[in-house]
Design a protein around this motif. Structure first.
Motif, PDB file in Angstrom:
ATOM      1  N   SER A   1       0.827  -1.202   0.000  1.00 31.45           N
ATOM      2  CA  SER A   1       0.000   0.000   0.000  1.00 31.45           C
ATOM      3  C   SER A   1       0.866   1.258   0.000  1.00 31.45           C
ATOM      4  N   SER A   2       1.917   1.262   0.827  1.00 26.11           N
ATOM      5  CA  SER A   2       2.803   2.430   0.920  1.00 26.11           C
ATOM      6  C   SER A   2       3.532   2.703  -0.384  1.00 26.11           C
ATOM      7  N   ILE A   3       4.062   1.646  -1.012  1.00 26.79           N
ATOM      8  CA  ILE A   3       4.812   1.867  -2.248  1.00 26.79           C
ATOM      9  C   ILE A   3       3.889   2.324  -3.367  1.00 26.79           C
ATOM     10  N   ILE A   4       2.663   1.831  -3.392  1.00 19.72           N
ATOM     11  CA  ILE A   4       1.699   2.290  -4.406  1.00 19.72           C
ATOM     12  C   ILE A   4       1.369   3.759  -4.185  1.00 19.72           C
ATOM     13  N   ASP A   5       1.117   4.158  -2.931  1.00 21.54           N
ATOM     14  CA  ASP A   5       0.829   5.563  -2.623  1.00 21.54           C
ATOM     15  C   ASP A   5       1.999   6.466  -3.013  1.00 21.54           C
ATOM     16  N   GLU A   6       3.207   6.069  -2.633  1.00 25.03           N
ATOM     17  CA  GLU A   6       4.392   6.891  -2.903  1.00 25.03           C
ATOM     18  C   GLU A   6       4.675   7.005  -4.401  1.00 25.03           C
ATOM     19  N   MET A   7       4.621   5.902  -5.113  1.00 22.60           N
ATOM     20  CA  MET A   7       5.000   5.904  -6.523  1.00 22.60           C
ATOM     21  C   MET A   7       3.933   6.516  -7.421  1.00 22.60           C
TER      22      MET A   7
END
Length: 176
Positions: A43-49
């Motif tokens: 979830s975090s990497i999707i939000d950041e990227m």
């Protein structure tokens, strides 16, 4: 230098990148995120990227990072990450023999020499005897730290109701 101990996950992202010659090329990049679980890491990497990549991208792999602490450089030119293996030296009281235990760290620096200097800077403040066993540059593009304050602010509704934020129209009294 700033250090951060956490549970880190390495995430591989695959997407189409516009190259300098104008051609689109599928590339895979490695990022590190601070998370408590694989689900939170995804979830975090999707939000950041999502903020950096236009178009579709795919999370290809997520694995728990082999290090628990990252040394962050305050130097603006630091744009690389180095994996450092340190050996902590202790003396076994029973056998009176030297014992070495290996610990991995991720070090933010611009060059190999700066990475070694950053390790010495952080470890110099401790009373632990150590040896730098190895330092190697990684393919990590960036590290995304968990920022609960920013996420809370993003998720919290505005305290002032919307109708009170608008200036009163001409001839109308402001709502009190």
């Amino acid at each position: 230098m700033r250090t951060r101990t956490s549970t880190w996950f390495e995430c591989k992202i695959r997407y189409d990148k516009m190259m300098e010659d104008g051609m689109q090329k599928k590339i895979t990049e490695l990022y590190v995120v601070d998370a408590l679980s694989f689900t939170e890491a995804e979830s975090s990497i999707i939000d950041e990227m999502s903020a950096y990549i236009s178009g579709e991208f795919e999370v290809r792999d997520i694995k728990k990072a082999p290090y628990g602490e990252i040394f962050f450089s305050e130097d603006a030119s630091a744009d690389r990450f180095f994996k450092a293996k340190l050996q902590f030296i202790t003396i076994d009281e029973k056998t009176e023999k030297e014992k070495r235990s290996n610990v991995n760290y991720l070090v933010h620096a611009n060059t190999f020499n700066q990475a070694v200097a950053n390790i010495d800077k952080v470890m110099g403040t401790t009373a632990i005897d150590y040896v730098i066993a190895s330092v190697a540059e990684t393919q990590i593009m960036d590290v995304f730290e968990h920022n609960s304050a920013a996420k809370l602010k993003k998720e919290e509704p505005n305290d002032v109701p919307e109708y009170e934020q608008q200036p009163a129209a001409e001839g109308e009294a402001a709502a009190e």
